[in-house]
Design a protein around this motif. Structure first.
Motif, PDB file in Angstrom:
ATOM      1  N   PHE A 317     127.539  71.655  85.842  1.00  0.00           N
ATOM      2  CA  PHE A 317     128.204  70.438  86.325  1.00  0.00           C
ATOM      3  C   PHE A 317     128.238  69.358  85.242  1.00  0.00           C
ATOM      4  CE2 PHE A 317     127.219  71.345  91.072  1.00  0.00           C
ATOM      5  CZ  PHE A 317     128.341  72.142  91.129  1.00  0.00           C
ATOM      6  N   ALA A 318     127.135  69.247  84.480  1.00  0.00           N
ATOM      7  CA  ALA A 318     127.092  68.247  83.416  1.00  0.00           C
ATOM      8  C   ALA A 318     128.089  68.576  82.310  1.00  0.00           C
ATOM      9  CB  ALA A 318     125.674  68.153  82.846  1.00  0.00           C
ATOM     10  N   LEU A 319     128.209  69.852  81.952  1.00  0.00           N
ATOM     11  CA  LEU A 319     129.167  70.248  80.914  1.00  0.00           C
ATOM     12  C   LEU A 319     130.602  70.002  81.348  1.00  0.00           C
ATOM     13  CD1 LEU A 319     127.537  73.581  79.689  1.00  0.00           C
ATOM     14  CD2 LEU A 319     127.623  71.408  78.458  1.00  0.00           C
ATOM     15  N   LEU A 320     130.855  70.122  82.649  1.00  0.00           N
ATOM     16  CA  LEU A 320     132.205  69.887  83.165  1.00  0.00           C
ATOM     17  C   LEU A 320     132.512  68.410  83.353  1.00  0.00           C
ATOM     18  CD1 LEU A 320     132.458  72.767  85.815  1.00  0.00           C
ATOM     19  CD2 LEU A 320     133.449  72.691  83.514  1.00  0.00           C
ATOM     20  N   GLY A 321     131.530  67.534  83.123  1.00  0.00           N
ATOM     21  CA  GLY A 321     131.771  66.098  83.190  1.00  0.00           C
ATOM     22  C   GLY A 321     131.567  65.466  84.545  1.00  0.00           C
ATOM     23  N   PHE A 322     130.978  66.204  85.492  1.00  0.00           N
ATOM     24  CA  PHE A 322     130.774  65.636  86.827  1.00  0.00           C
ATOM     25  C   PHE A 322     129.567  64.704  86.894  1.00  0.00           C
ATOM     26  CE2 PHE A 322     133.018  69.666  87.837  1.00  0.00           C
ATOM     27  CZ  PHE A 322     134.135  69.115  88.439  1.00  0.00           C
ATOM     28  N   LEU A 323     128.703  64.726  85.891  1.00  0.00           N
ATOM     29  CA  LEU A 323     127.470  63.934  85.921  1.00  0.00           C
ATOM     30  C   LEU A 323     127.461  62.945  84.765  1.00  0.00           C
ATOM     31  CD1 LEU A 323     124.930  66.782  86.741  1.00  0.00           C
ATOM     32  CD2 LEU A 323     126.028  65.202  88.324  1.00  0.00           C
ATOM     33  N   SER A 324     128.479  62.126  84.660  1.00  0.00           N
ATOM     34  CA  SER A 324     128.555  61.141  83.591  1.00  0.00           C
ATOM     35  C   SER A 324     127.641  59.961  83.899  1.00  0.00           C
ATOM     36  CB  SER A 324     129.996  60.645  83.436  1.00  0.00           C
ATOM     37  OG  SER A 324     130.363  59.839  84.540  1.00  0.00           O
ATOM     38  N   PRO A 325     127.248  59.180  82.881  1.00  0.00           N
ATOM     39  CA  PRO A 325     126.388  58.017  83.118  1.00  0.00           C
ATOM     40  C   PRO A 325     127.030  56.955  83.984  1.00  0.00           C
ATOM     41  CG  PRO A 325     126.507  58.552  80.776  1.00  0.00           C
ATOM     42  CD  PRO A 325     127.495  59.416  81.461  1.00  0.00           C
ATOM     43  N   ALA A 326     128.367  56.977  84.094  1.00  0.00           N
ATOM     44  CA  ALA A 326     129.031  56.005  84.945  1.00  0.00           C
ATOM     45  C   ALA A 326     128.637  56.176  86.409  1.00  0.00           C
ATOM     46  CB  ALA A 326     130.549  56.129  84.798  1.00  0.00           C
ATOM     47  N   ARG A 327     128.228  57.376  86.787  1.00  0.00           N
ATOM     48  CA  ARG A 327     127.759  57.616  88.157  1.00  0.00           C
ATOM     49  C   ARG A 327     126.245  57.485  88.152  1.00  0.00           C
ATOM     50  NH1 ARG A 327     131.757  61.512  87.197  1.00  0.00           N
ATOM     51  NH2 ARG A 327     133.579  61.338  88.565  1.00  0.00           N
ATOM     52  N   ARG A 328     125.767  56.287  88.342  1.00  0.00           N
ATOM     53  CA  ARG A 328     124.337  56.018  88.271  1.00  0.00           C
ATOM     54  C   ARG A 328     123.593  56.839  89.317  1.00  0.00           C
ATOM     55  NH1 ARG A 328     126.469  51.084  88.789  1.00  0.00           N
ATOM     56  NH2 ARG A 328     125.430  50.846  90.804  1.00  0.00           N
ATOM     57  N   GLY A 329     122.537  57.494  88.881  1.00  0.00           N
ATOM     58  CA  GLY A 329     121.738  58.293  89.791  1.00  0.00           C
ATOM     59  C   GLY A 329     122.343  59.630  90.150  1.00  0.00           C
ATOM     60  N   GLY A 330     123.502  59.955  89.597  1.00  0.00           N
ATOM     61  CA  GLY A 330     124.162  61.210  89.959  1.00  0.00           C
ATOM     62  C   GLY A 330     123.382  62.426  89.513  1.00  0.00           C
ATOM     63  N   LEU A 331     122.792  62.370  88.303  1.00  0.00           N
ATOM     64  CA  LEU A 331     122.041  63.514  87.796  1.00  0.00           C
ATOM     65  C   LEU A 331     120.821  63.804  88.649  1.00  0.00           C
ATOM     66  CD1 LEU A 331     121.607  65.637  85.582  1.00  0.00           C
ATOM     67  CD2 LEU A 331     120.380  63.904  84.266  1.00  0.00           C
ATOM     68  N   MET A 332     120.071  62.761  88.985  1.00  0.00           N
ATOM     69  CA  MET A 332     118.873  62.960  89.804  1.00  0.00           C
ATOM     70  C   MET A 332     119.229  63.456  91.200  1.00  0.00           C
ATOM     71  SD  MET A 332     115.555  62.748  89.922  1.00  0.00           S
ATOM     72  CE  MET A 332     115.108  61.701  88.546  1.00  0.00           C
ATOM     73  N   THR A 333     120.277  62.897  91.792  1.00  0.00           N
ATOM     74  CA  THR A 333     120.693  63.339  93.124  1.00  0.00           C
ATOM     75  C   THR A 333     121.130  64.795  93.107  1.00  0.00           C
ATOM     76  OG1 THR A 333     121.433  61.080  93.612  1.00  0.00           O
ATOM     77  CG2 THR A 333     122.255  62.843  95.031  1.00  0.00           C
ATOM     78  N   ALA A 334     121.889  65.182  92.093  1.00  0.00           N
ATOM     79  CA  ALA A 334     122.346  66.570  91.989  1.00  0.00           C
ATOM     80  C   ALA A 334     121.173  67.527  91.837  1.00  0.00           C
ATOM     81  CB  ALA A 334     123.305  66.713  90.812  1.00  0.00           C
ATOM     82  N   MET A 335     120.182  67.152  91.045  1.00  0.00           N
ATOM     83  CA  MET A 335     119.034  68.026  90.840  1.00  0.00           C
ATOM     84  C   MET A 335     118.241  68.213  92.127  1.00  0.00           C
ATOM     85  SD  MET A 335     117.757  66.699  87.093  1.00  0.00           S
ATOM     86  CE  MET A 335     116.320  67.770  87.084  1.00  0.00           C
ATOM     87  N   LEU A 336     118.051  67.149  92.890  1.00  0.00           N
ATOM     88  CA  LEU A 336     117.306  67.261  94.149  1.00  0.00           C
ATOM     89  C   LEU A 336     118.036  68.150  95.150  1.00  0.00           C
ATOM     90  CD1 LEU A 336     116.060  63.593  94.667  1.00  0.00           C
ATOM     91  CD2 LEU A 336     114.662  65.602  94.196  1.00  0.00           C
ATOM     92  N   VAL A 337     119.338  67.918  95.304  1.00  0.00           N
ATOM     93  CA  VAL A 337     120.110  68.699  96.280  1.00  0.00           C
ATOM     94  C   VAL A 337     120.178  70.165  95.853  1.00  0.00           C
ATOM     95  CG1 VAL A 337     122.386  68.980  97.321  1.00  0.00           C
ATOM     96  CG2 VAL A 337     121.440  66.686  97.010  1.00  0.00           C
ATOM     97  N   LEU A 338     120.397  70.400  94.566  1.00  0.00           N
ATOM     98  CA  LEU A 338     120.490  71.788  94.099  1.00  0.00           C
ATOM     99  C   LEU A 338     119.151  72.504  94.194  1.00  0.00           C
ATOM    100  CD1 LEU A 338     122.848  71.355  91.016  1.00  0.00           C
ATOM    101  CD2 LEU A 338     123.368  72.521  93.157  1.00  0.00           C
ATOM    102  N   PHE A 339     118.052  71.799  93.944  1.00  0.00           N
ATOM    103  CA  PHE A 339     116.746  72.439  94.091  1.00  0.00           C
ATOM    104  C   PHE A 339     116.523  72.874  95.531  1.00  0.00           C
ATOM    105  CE2 PHE A 339     112.188  72.336  94.963  1.00  0.00           C
ATOM    106  CZ  PHE A 339     111.714  73.189  93.980  1.00  0.00           C
ATOM    107  N   ALA A 340     116.930  72.024  96.483  1.00  0.00           N
ATOM    108  CA  ALA A 340     116.786  72.405  97.884  1.00  0.00           C
ATOM    109  C   ALA A 340     117.663  73.605  98.225  1.00  0.00           C
ATOM    110  CB  ALA A 340     117.134  71.208  98.777  1.00  0.00           C
ATOM    111  N   LEU A 341     118.896  73.622  97.705  1.00  0.00           N
ATOM    112  CA  LEU A 341     119.806  74.724  98.021  1.00  0.00           C
ATOM    113  C   LEU A 341     119.376  76.028  97.359  1.00  0.00           C
ATOM    114  CD1 LEU A 341     123.262  72.896  97.738  1.00  0.00           C
ATOM    115  CD2 LEU A 341     121.949  73.409  99.809  1.00  0.00           C
ATOM    116  N   MET A 342     118.730  75.927  96.201  1.00  0.00           N
ATOM    117  CA  MET A 342     118.282  77.125  95.505  1.00  0.00           C
ATOM    118  C   MET A 342     117.013  77.722  96.112  1.00  0.00           C
ATOM    119  SD  MET A 342     120.432  77.922  93.217  1.00  0.00           S
ATOM    120  CE  MET A 342     121.967  77.117  92.783  1.00  0.00           C
ATOM    121  N   GLY A 343     116.541  77.119  97.190  1.00  0.00           N
ATOM    122  CA  GLY A 343     115.373  77.677  97.867  1.00  0.00           C
ATOM    123  C   GLY A 343     115.595  79.089  98.361  1.00  0.00           C
TER     124      GLY A 343
END
Length: 594
Positions: A317-343
């Motif tokens: 997602f980061a390589l595709l540009g979905f997690l740019s710094p303009a979206r504050r907190g986007g990286l942390m939110t994505a990591m939390l949600v993906l960790f839960a889904l990867m359970g």
């Protein structure tokens, strides 16, 4: 670096009425970005303001230390300035920044986010407070579209004596902040103590036809790499050299040695050598023996698979540009949600291994859902209690803690059980060699071939392939810099993965050649010890780069770095085991044993 505090906890101008935080996502709250309105509100497009008074702050008489007689608000503000704290604001989602000229190979303007609250004092001069901010707002006129777009938000902080602001800061009158004496901050309980502080600001609008709205973040992203333009390439070259040497060693030692071993062991004409079993062939009846603590081993590998899945998807997602710094907190939110889904993948892996070890139990699946996140959440919760007590802005609200717990127990753990149920229904992975009834006696080896020594040395190889890029990542975490070179990071991750796999395969092969069949845990620890080197490096980084004075900041730093090192240990250990498991199954499936 120091722990973040609310700006309005200091003796500055507060907005009238109750402070209401802006809408924030989970990542912003966990990152400590508590955003509130400010008193700097007279911003009208193309309307310059030479000087605008905001307010006057005075220390209250009742806020005085009884023993020393020092004003508590003045002392607190002075301590924050002397510790190097910086103020942060945003406009149209752009962070306010100081602008400086970089004289390196890529000469140009670079941004540094925020502004210093003042100039720290020493034995020769008093502490100065920056009570006047000169804002410059850069705007761009898009073609065939109405209105203007904000493409830059800059600030120059000044320290101006309060009496000069009172006398010269008037509407329509020029105000040159550089020609006035500074505002000192004196806390001594004498008549010389600072009685009050006047606060003001100016606004200048500048049209910038070269910077479009779509590229307005380029300055910030380039500034994050201002002093390290070539470091990324050097890091890649360093990592490639390490992994290339390791690959050649694996090819020369393993492939050549294995080819020779297969010819000797599987050649029916070579009966004398076939009868004299030595090396890794002699432990064929014990190599797939169930390891010690099989349930915990399955839990560790399952947690590692869950982490690796989260990391891979986040990086894509980061390589595709979905997690740019303009979206504050986007990286942390994505990591939390993906960790839960990867359970589900973590539960599936745990079930497969526990079934192979004949330890099938739903309790093991529950451990997989609780073990790793439980450790991280416990540390996070204890630190949050300390931050609550200190009034830090990074303290997560109680409601957000409930959201995290709900995400954990109502999303992640059910998915872990779902993956476990699917894994238990899958056919068992049968070992290529059935273990003997009586375990073979493990011979004594020299001290330098003992697993503990090899584990301590093995982590240096993958860590050496990534430590240069690691320095830049730590700078983004603790020095308030933006890290956005995910392309370089992806290359380093690939190299780190290859080096972890190769070092584990090499050392497992050497361990089996010494007739030691206890390779399950050691294959995990060989590459997982990279996390131990990360923690050692964090101590070096703390001593040589950071400037921390308060005990809470030190506790926060080492606690979070311990969590990061533990996370790296689990992820890299899983890579080492999975690659070693595939290697061991391959060599023993190709071996002919009477």
């Amino acid at each position: 670096y120091q722990r973040r505090v609310h700006g309005y906890s200091l003796m500055v101008c507060r907005p009238e009425g109750k402070l209401k935080p802006e809408a924030e996502n989970v990542g912003e709250l966990l990152w400590g970005e508590s955003i509130k309105l400010s008193r700097y509100q007279h911003f009208r497009v193309q309307e310059d303001i030479p000087c605008q008074k905001i307010c006057v702050t005075k220390p209250k008489p009742d806020q005085v230390e009884k023993k020393s007689g020092v004003s508590k608000p003045l002392k607190k503000l002075k301590r924050r300035i002397d510790d190097g704290y910086r103020g942060h604001m945003i406009m149209d989602n752009l962070p306010v920044s100081e602008v400086y000229i970089w004289e390196g190979s890529a000469r140009g303007l670079y941004y540094r986010r925020g502004y210093p609250l003042g100039v720290p004092g020493n034995k020769t001069h008093a502490t100065l407070v920056h009570n006047h901010l000169a804002f410059t707002v850069r705007i761009h006129k898009p073609e065939k579209l109405p209105g203007w777009r904000i493409v830059g938000f800059e600030v120059v902080p000044y320290s101006v004596a309060s009496d000069k602001i009172e006398a010269h800061c008037k509407p329509g009158q020029d105000f040159d902040a550089e020609k006035f004496p500074p505002q000192t901050l004196v806390t001594l309980p004498t008549s010389a103590a600072t009685p009050n502080i006047h606060w003001s600001y100016s606004v200048q609008w500048v049209e910038d036809p070269e910077v479009a709205w779509s590229s307005r973040w380029d300055h910030y992203l380039r500034s994050s790499d201002a002093s390290a333009a070539n470091i990324h390439w050097f890091a890649i070259f360093n990592s490639l050299c390490v992994v290339l040497c390791l690959t050649i060693m694996v090819a020369m030692i393993l492939m050549r040695a294995l080819h020779k071993d297969f010819n000797r062991y599987n050649n029916p004409d070579n009966e004398e050598e076939a009868q004299e079993e030595t090396g890794w062939k002699v432990v064929h009846g014990d190599v797939f023996r169930t390891p010690a603590h099989p349930r915990m081993f399955a839990v560790f590998v399952g947690s590692g698979v869950q982490l690796l899945g989260m990391g891979c998807v986040t990086l894509v997602f980061a390589l595709l540009g979905f997690l740019s710094p303009a979206r504050r907190g986007g990286l942390m939110t994505a990591m939390l949600v993906l960790f839960a889904l990867m359970g589900c993948f973590g539960g599936f892996t745990t079930a497969i291994l526990s079934k192979m070890f004949h330890q099938q139990s739903w309790r093991t699946i529950l451990y997989a859902g609780l073990w790793f996140p439980g450790k991280i959440f416990t540390v996070f919760f204890l630190l949050n209690l300390m931050l609550w007590a200190k009034g830090a802005s990074t303290a997560v609200p109680f409601l957000m803690l409930l959201v995290l717990i709900a995400l954990w127990f109502f999303v992640s753990i059910p998915l872990v059980f779902f993956g476990g149920a699917v894994g238990y229904k899958r056919p068992i992975i049968n070992p290529t060699r059935k273990p003997n009834v009586v375990p073979r006696v493990i011979p004594v080896v020299k001290w330098h071939n003992r697993p503990l020594i090899l584990v301590l040395c093995a982590g240096a190889v993958p860590f050496g392939a990534a430590f240069i890029e690691l320095y830049l990542i730590l700078s983004s975490l603790w020095l308030n810099k933006i890290y956005y070179v995910f392309g370089f990071f992806a290359i380093v991750v690939v190299i780190l993965t290859i080096s972890c796999a190769e070092i584990s395969i090499t050392l497992v092969y050497l361990q089996l050649c010494h007739e030691d069949y206890r390779w399950w845990w050691t294959s995990y620890l060989y590459s997982g010890s990279c996390g131990l080197y990360l923690f050692f490096y964090s101590i070096y980084y703390f001593a040589n780069t950071l400037n921390m004075h308060s005990l809470p900041s030190v506790i926060i730093y080492f606690s979070y770095m311990a969590c990061l090192a533990y996370t790296l240990f689990v992820a890299t250990g899983t890579i080492g085991f999975l690659s070693s498991f595939a290697f061991v199954r391959y060599i023993y499936s190709a071996l002919k044993v009477d």
